[in-house]
Write a protein that holds these residues in place. Structure first.
Motif, short mmCIF file in Angstrom:
data_model
loop_
_atom_site.label_atom_id
_atom_site.label_comp_id
_atom_site.label_asym_id
_atom_site.label_seq_id
_atom_site.Cartn_x
_atom_site.Cartn_y
_atom_site.Cartn_z
N ILE A 253 1.03 -1.27 0.04
CA ILE A 253 0.00 0.13 0.06
C ILE A 253 0.72 1.38 -0.07
CG2 ILE A 253 -1.69 1.31 1.38
CD1 ILE A 253 -2.84 -1.20 2.39
N TYR A 254 2.06 1.17 0.63
CA TYR A 254 2.79 2.27 0.73
C TYR A 254 3.47 2.68 -0.41
CZ TYR A 254 6.95 5.00 2.28
OH TYR A 254 8.08 6.01 1.84
N THR B 246 1.52 13.84 -2.77
CA THR B 246 2.50 13.85 -1.78
C THR B 246 2.00 13.65 -0.58
OG1 THR B 246 3.72 15.81 -3.37
CG2 THR B 246 4.41 15.07 -0.95
N PHE B 247 2.41 12.50 -0.05
CA PHE B 247 1.89 12.15 1.41
C PHE B 247 3.43 11.55 1.96
CE2 PHE B 247 -2.22 11.66 -0.91
CZ PHE B 247 -2.92 12.71 -0.11
N SER B 248 3.68 11.97 3.26
CA SER B 248 4.60 11.56 4.11
C SER B 248 4.51 10.06 4.38
CB SER B 248 5.02 12.23 5.25
OG SER B 248 4.10 12.27 6.25
N THR B 249 5.49 9.54 4.90
CA THR B 249 5.43 8.23 5.45
C THR B 249 4.59 7.89 6.62
OG1 THR B 249 7.44 7.61 4.64
CG2 THR B 249 6.92 6.02 6.30
N ASP B 250 4.71 9.02 7.42
CA ASP B 250 4.01 9.24 8.95
C ASP B 250 2.41 9.29 8.43
OD1 ASP B 250 6.06 9.06 10.46
OD2 ASP B 250 6.23 11.45 10.74
N ILE B 251 2.16 10.16 7.53
CA ILE B 251 0.79 10.25 7.16
C ILE B 251 0.15 8.74 6.90
CG2 ILE B 251 -0.79 11.21 5.56
CD1 ILE B 251 0.61 13.96 6.01
N ILE B 252 0.96 8.02 5.68
CA ILE B 252 0.51 7.09 5.05
C ILE B 252 0.33 6.02 6.33
CG2 ILE B 252 0.92 4.92 3.42
CD1 ILE B 252 2.43 7.23 1.86
N ARG B 253 1.49 5.91 6.99
CA ARG B 253 1.52 4.84 8.14
C ARG B 253 0.25 5.13 9.12
NH1 ARG B 253 6.38 5.09 9.64
NH2 ARG B 253 5.85 6.96 11.32
N PHE C 285 -2.79 6.68 8.94
CA PHE C 285 -3.78 6.58 8.08
C PHE C 285 -4.14 4.98 8.21
CE2 PHE C 285 -6.60 5.96 4.43
CZ PHE C 285 -7.62 6.98 4.52
N HIS C 286 -3.26 4.30 7.78
CA HIS C 286 -3.38 2.82 7.81
C HIS C 286 -3.56 2.04 9.07
CE1 HIS C 286 -2.46 -1.41 6.65
NE2 HIS C 286 -1.63 -1.60 7.79
N LEU C 287 -3.03 2.47 10.13
CA LEU C 287 -3.20 2.06 11.43
C LEU C 287 -4.50 2.32 11.97
CD1 LEU C 287 0.41 2.48 13.15
CD2 LEU C 287 -0.73 0.26 12.23
N LEU D 117 -6.35 11.02 -0.72
CA LEU D 117 -5.54 10.21 0.20
C LEU D 117 -6.54 8.92 0.48
CD1 LEU D 117 -3.45 8.90 1.93
CD2 LEU D 117 -4.20 10.39 3.81
N CYS D 118 -7.82 9.20 0.64
CA CYS D 118 -8.77 8.13 0.72
C CYS D 118 -9.02 7.31 -0.74
CB CYS D 118 -10.06 8.78 1.13
SG CYS D 118 -10.31 9.68 2.61
N ARG D 119 -8.92 7.73 -1.62
CA ARG D 119 -8.93 7.21 -2.91
C ARG D 119 -7.75 6.50 -3.08
NH1 ARG D 119 -12.23 7.93 -7.74
NH2 ARG D 119 -11.09 6.81 -9.57
N LEU D 120 -6.76 7.15 -2.99
CA LEU D 120 -5.19 6.35 -2.85
C LEU D 120 -5.34 5.03 -2.36
CD1 LEU D 120 -2.61 9.12 -3.36
CD2 LEU D 120 -2.84 7.20 -4.80
N TYR D 121 -5.72 5.14 -1.14
CA TYR D 121 -5.50 3.96 -0.18
C TYR D 121 -6.54 3.02 -0.52
CZ TYR D 121 -5.38 1.35 4.05
OH TYR D 121 -5.09 0.28 4.99
N ALA D 122 -7.80 3.26 -0.70
CA ALA D 122 -8.77 2.13 -0.94
C ALA D 122 -8.53 1.39 -2.27
CB ALA D 122 -10.16 2.82 -1.44
N ASN D 123 -7.67 2.10 -3.58
CA ASN D 123 -7.16 1.49 -4.74
C ASN D 123 -6.24 0.84 -4.38
OD1 ASN D 123 -9.39 2.77 -5.98
ND2 ASN D 123 -8.24 3.84 -7.27
N ALA D 124 -5.17 1.22 -3.31
CA ALA D 124 -4.04 0.63 -3.50
C ALA D 124 -4.34 -0.78 -2.60
CB ALA D 124 -3.05 1.31 -2.15
N VAL D 125 -5.24 -0.93 -1.84
CA VAL D 125 -5.66 -1.99 -1.30
C VAL D 125 -6.07 -3.10 -2.31
CG1 VAL D 125 -7.40 -3.28 0.21
CG2 VAL D 125 -6.55 -1.14 0.91
#
Length: 409
Positions: A89-90, A99-106, A108-110, A134-142
C-alpha cells in the motif's frame, strides 16, 4: 459499448476511454503496455461486432478444466483481490503523483485497520491538502489499483447541508412512489453483506457541511452496539431487507473542513473515530514532479509563492497543493499567450495572488504583523499600484478601525 464495459474498458456515450495524457509530466496515467493491450482489445471487439472476427474464448483454461462449459462463467469481480500489506500500500501511494509523508500513510493505515470490527477515520485540514485523494489512493492501493482506476468497492459520497437525519444514509420508504428509496450508502452496506471477503470503502466528503451527529447517529450506534438498524417494517418491500447491520468489512472515511459554512463535531462522533489532521504541505516534492520546462519558466514566481506561504503558515492561513498547482498552471498559461496579449511575470503573479491566496486572509489584531510583512513584500515585488498591495492597505485600515479584518468587503 457493452462489450467494452465487460472487458473493463471505460465508456461514455458513444466514446471509450483508455488513458489520459498529462501535459505537466509528459506522460500517460497508465503504463504504455497496458494502454496497448486495451487498444488491441477494443480493436478486436469492434471487429467481432462487425462480424469480421469470431471472439475467442477469453479464459480457455476454464473450458479445459470444466467438462460443463456452463460452469465456466467468470466472476467479473474476481480480478479485485484485496491486500492490506502495508508495504505494498505504501509503495503504491508513494509512487503516485500525490505527496504524502510516510508518517501520514502509516498513521492512516493503522487508524483504519487497528480495530477488527470498527473502521472510522476522519481527515481534518486546510482545503487542498489531498484529504479525499488520500482516501481514494488508499482504497485503490488495497486492491492493487492506481489512482485513476475505477474501484467498484469505493464510493465517494458528497455530504449535503440538508442532511438532517439517518434517511440521508439509509434511505426511506416513499408512500408517494410506493417504493423504498435506496441511497449509495445503503447500496454499499448491502453489497458488503453479500461479499464479506471484500473490504468496502465509503468516503463522506465534507461530512460536516451537515450536523454529523444527526445523520450518522444510527451508524455510530449500530457499530458500537452491533445491533441491526431498522430500515422499514413493510411486507410488500422485498428488495430491501427490513433490518441491516454494519458488517466489519465496511470502512468509513470522512473529510472535514473547518470554516463558517461547517459544523463542529460532537463528542459522540469524536469518541468513535480516529481524527487525523492534514495541514502540512511539501512543496519541494510537488516542485520536483513538474516538467523541467515548467520549472525553468516559473522558478522566480515559485520562490515568491513559497516565501509568502511560509509567512502565512505561522498564522495557520497557508494554502495547500491544489491552490499552488492552480496558481502555477495559470501563470504558465499566461506565458504561453502571444506577447501582445500576455501579462508580465510580476503583474500576472500579483493577479493570481489576489485571486487565489488573499480571499482566505482574515483575522483580528493577531495578524497585524502578518499584514505589515505582506505589505512590504507586495510593494517590493509588485509596486504600490498592484492589486495585492491595495488589498493589504485596505485590510490594515479596517483592522485599525474595527479590530478585525477580512479580504471580503
Amino acid at each position: 459499448m457493452d462489450l467494452l464495459n465487460e472487458h473493463w474498458i471505460k465508456t461514455e456515450g458513444s466514446s471509450y476511454y483508455v488513458s489520459t495524457y498529462k501535459n505537466e509530466t509528459k506522460s500517460f496515467n497508465k503504463e504504455i503496455a497496458e494502454i496497448k493491450k486495451e487498444l488491441v482489445t477494443a480493436s478486436l471487439l469492434f471487429a467481432y461486432v462487425s462480424e469480421k472476427l469470431e471472439l475467442p474464448d477469453t479464459n480457455p483454461s476454464l473450458s479445459i478444466n470444466n467438462e460443463d462449459e456452463g460452469e465456466a462463467e467468470e466472476n467479473p469481480d474476481s480480478k479485485f483481490i484485496s491486500n492490506f500489506s502495508f508495504r505494498e500500500i505504501y509503495e503504491t501511494i508513494a509512487n503516485s503523483q500525490f505527496t504524502f509523508s510516510t508518517d501520514i500513510i502509516r498513521d492512516f493505515h493503522l487508524n483504519l485497520t487497528a480495530l477488527d470490527d470498527k473502521h472510522f477515520v476522519i481527515l481534518n485540514g486546510i482545503s487542498g491538502t489531498g484529504k479525499t485523494q488520500l482516501c481514494r489512493l488508499y482504497a485503490n492501493a488495497v486492491y492493487g489499483l492506481d489512482y485513476e482506476a475505477e474501484n467498484p468497492y469505493l464510493k465517494i459520497i458528497p455530504v449535503r447541508p440538508d442532511w438532517m437525519d439517518a434517511t440521508a444514509l439509509f434511505g426511506y420508504y416513499s408512500s408517494f412512489e410506493k417504493k423504498y428509496i435506496i441511497t449509495e450508502f445503503l447500496q454499499v452496506l448491502i453489497s458488503a453483506q453479500k461479499e464479506r471477503d471484500k473490504p468496502h470503502f465509503i468516503v463522506l466528503d465534507e461530512m460536516n457541511l451537515a450536523r454529523v451527529e444527526y445523520y450518522l447517529s444510527d451508524y455510530l450506534s449500530a457499530v458500537e452496539s452491533r445491533k441491526e438498524i431498522l430500515l422499514h417494517n413493510r411486507e410488500d418491500v422485498t428488495d430491501i431487507p427490513q433490518k441491516i447491520s454494519i458488517p466489519p468489512n465496511v470502512y468509513v472515511l470522512g473529510t472535514i473542513n473547518v470554516d463558517e459554512t461547517t459544523h463542529s463535531l460532537s463528542d459522540k462522533v469524536l469518541d468513535r473515530a480516529f481524527v487525523m489532521t492534514l495541514s502540512d504541505v511539501d512543496f519541494d516534492h510537488y516542485w520536483s514532479t513538474l516538467d523541467q520546462s515548467v520549472k525553468a519558466m516559473m522558478s522566480s514566481e515559485y520562490e515568491i509563492l513559497c516565501d509568502i506561504h511560509n509567512y502565512l503558515k505561522s498564522y495557520d492561513l497557508h494554502f495547500g497543493y491544489r491552490t499552488m498547482n492552480e496558481m502555477i498552471q495559470k501563470l504558465v498559461r499566461n506565458k504561453e499567450l502571444d506577447e501582445e496579449f500576455s501579462l508580465g511575470s510580476m503583474p500576472a503573479l500579483d493577479r493570481v495572488i489576489s485571486e487565489k491566496m488573499m480571499p482566505k486572509l482574515r483575522g483580528d489584531e493577531r495578524i497585524a504583523d502578518l499584514l505589515s510583512t505582506l505589505k512590504a513584500k507586495f510593494h517590493g515585488h509588485f509596486g504600490d499600484e498592484s492589486q495585492s498591495y491595495g488589498h493589504i492597505l485596505r485590510m490594515e485600515k479596517e483592522l485599525e478601525r474595527y479590530g478585525a479584518t477580512q479580504f471580503w468587503r
